[in-house]
Design an enzyme around this catalytic site. Structure first.
Site, PDB file in Angstrom:
ATOM      1  N   GLU A  33       0.819  -1.213   0.000  1.00  0.00           N
ATOM      2  CA  GLU A  33       0.000   0.000   0.000  1.00  0.00           C
ATOM      3  C   GLU A  33       0.847   1.255   0.000  1.00  0.00           C
ATOM      4  OE1 GLU A  33      -2.987   0.255  -0.711  1.00  0.00           O
ATOM      5  OE2 GLU A  33      -3.530  -1.857  -0.578  1.00  0.00           O
ATOM      6  N   TYR A 116      -6.859   6.401   3.715  1.00  0.00           N
ATOM      7  CA  TYR A 116      -6.963   5.368   2.686  1.00  0.00           C
ATOM      8  C   TYR A 116      -6.162   4.130   3.081  1.00  0.00           C
ATOM      9  CZ  TYR A 116      -5.701   2.339  -0.951  1.00  0.00           C
ATOM     10  OH  TYR A 116      -5.473   1.183  -1.617  1.00  0.00           O
ATOM     11  N   ASP A 134      -9.903   5.602  -2.699  1.00  0.00           N
ATOM     12  CA  ASP A 134      -8.757   6.168  -3.414  1.00  0.00           C
ATOM     13  C   ASP A 134      -9.244   6.827  -4.705  1.00  0.00           C
ATOM     14  OD1 ASP A 134      -9.411   4.094  -5.050  1.00  0.00           O
ATOM     15  OD2 ASP A 134      -7.359   3.474  -5.418  1.00  0.00           O
TER      16      ASP A 134
END
Length: 353
Positions: A33, A116, A134
């Site tokens: 991520e 996020y 996102d």
DNA sequence: AAGTCGGGGCC
DNA sequence: GGCCCAGACTT
């Protein structure tokens, strides 16, 4: 909701086989991520493999030094991600005994993890129902429901999150988040969305209205301000004066020719007024402040940022009655691509004399 | 709320 | 050349 089932089913049949999708190891999820923030999958993939090979678990990463991590990050951009990556690895290793926290409150405290990324980790690693919002998901939702609220305004975020929180009920959170992003990345693309193969085109309001290409809406950025820097080359005896800038603006603490800033281009009839202000500035420095911030060139490099600077130089000879000569004025337009350091601006002027 | 950090892909 | 990308952080 019917459209959710369609999207998840489509995802199961069309997903890309990406390495972070076949694990629920929080370390690997987190690493992926961070790498994928503002980064397309194809660009991030090779960095992910390199990091997993070099640092197979969070403890090995926590033991690394920053230069080593930055070296591996080289070419990816947004290098603060790499520095925060290491900070978080050390934090988790030390304070959480190497186990990634699994609550929103704790995970948000970690450097480099915002809303996020926190939701992504909590859903992918721990299967908790937090929707990951996102750029892809903003686009999908705005089109599906024809939402024309600017996605770059914080106050509108909750509108999207409310919808997503409804949608994620009753389905597998990890699959839902993956499916929404995959749909945005592979089908509901910014340009030329592939509505013909979209599993929810019959639910899509933008498709029905034919306005998919105009969504999502983004509020226009404020127009770039122009700043006009009117420099005065004030000769005195054998030299000339420089004065120090303050530290709260561009060119922090750099020395520059005495200057009056205006927000419009000055008319030549304003020059005398500006000159009076400049002379007062100099006298104040000389007599009141003891000339701390006066009179020599500092070669430190500070680059121009995004603002457009229009610099104009006036030559003034203080031995005589203050005058200026138009033919000794030059303009230097420095835009963000050219990145002129202040010393070079001054040098250009001095060389032109 | 606006500015900053980047390299790469796409039109 | 402009916009976008699995955004976060500082001011």
């Amino acid at each position: 909701m019917q459209n959710v089932l369609e999207i998840v089913t489509w995802y199961k049949n069309n997903l890309r086989d990406l390495p972070w999708r076949s694990t629920n190891d929080p370390y690997k999820i987190w690493l992926s991520e961070i790498i994928l923030q503002q980064t397309q999958v194809n660009q991030g993939l090779k960095y992910y493999y390199a990091f997993i090979e070099q640092y197979p678990d969070i403890q090995s990463l926590a033991n690394a030094d920053e230069q080593e991590v930055l070296k591996l990050w080289q070419g990816l951009g947004y290098y603060s991600r790499a520095r925060n990556l290491l900070k978080t690895a050390k934090l988790v290793a030390d304070k959480y005994h190497g186990i990634f926290p699994n609550s929103m409150e704790e995970i948000l405290k970690l450097p480099g993890i915002g809303q996020y990324t926190a939701s992504a980790i909590l859903s992918f690693a721990y299967n908790l129902p937090y929707p990951a919002l996102d750029g892809n998901v903003f686009r999908v939702i705005s089109r599906l429901y024809n939402i024309r609220l600017p996605i770059n305004e914080q106050k509108n975020r909750s509108v999207f999150l409310d919808i997503l929180n409804e949608m994620i009920q009753g389905v597998d959170p990890a699959q839902f988040n993956n499916a929404m992003m995959e749909l945005g990345a592979m089908v509901c693309k910014p340009d030329n969305p592939k509505c013909d193969i979209c599993p929810v085109s019959t639910f899509c309001q933008a498709k029905e209205l034919g306005c998919a290409s105009q969504l999502p809406v983004k509020a226009a950025k404020a127009a770039k301000k122009k700043r006009y820097f009117n420099f005065f080359y004030i000769k005195y005896q054998d030299g000339f004066y420089l004065i120090k800038r303050n530290e709260s603006d561009i060119w922090q603490n750099l020395f520059q020719l005495p200057m009056i800033e205006t927000n419009t281009e000055v008319d030549i009839s304003d020059v005398f007024t500006m000159l009076q202000e400049v002379v007062q500035l100099l006298w104040k420095e000389l007599l009141v402040s003891g000339a701390h911030d006066l009179c020599y060139l500092n070669s430190k490099k500070h680059l121009l940022t995004h603002q457009e600077i229009n610099a104009r130089f006036f030559e003034i000879n203080m031995k005589e009655k203050p005058t200026f000569k138009l033919e000794n004025c030059i303009w230097v337009n420095a835009d963000s691509k050219q990145n002129y350091p202040l010393p070079i601006l001054i040098e250009k002027f001095l060389l032109s004399l």
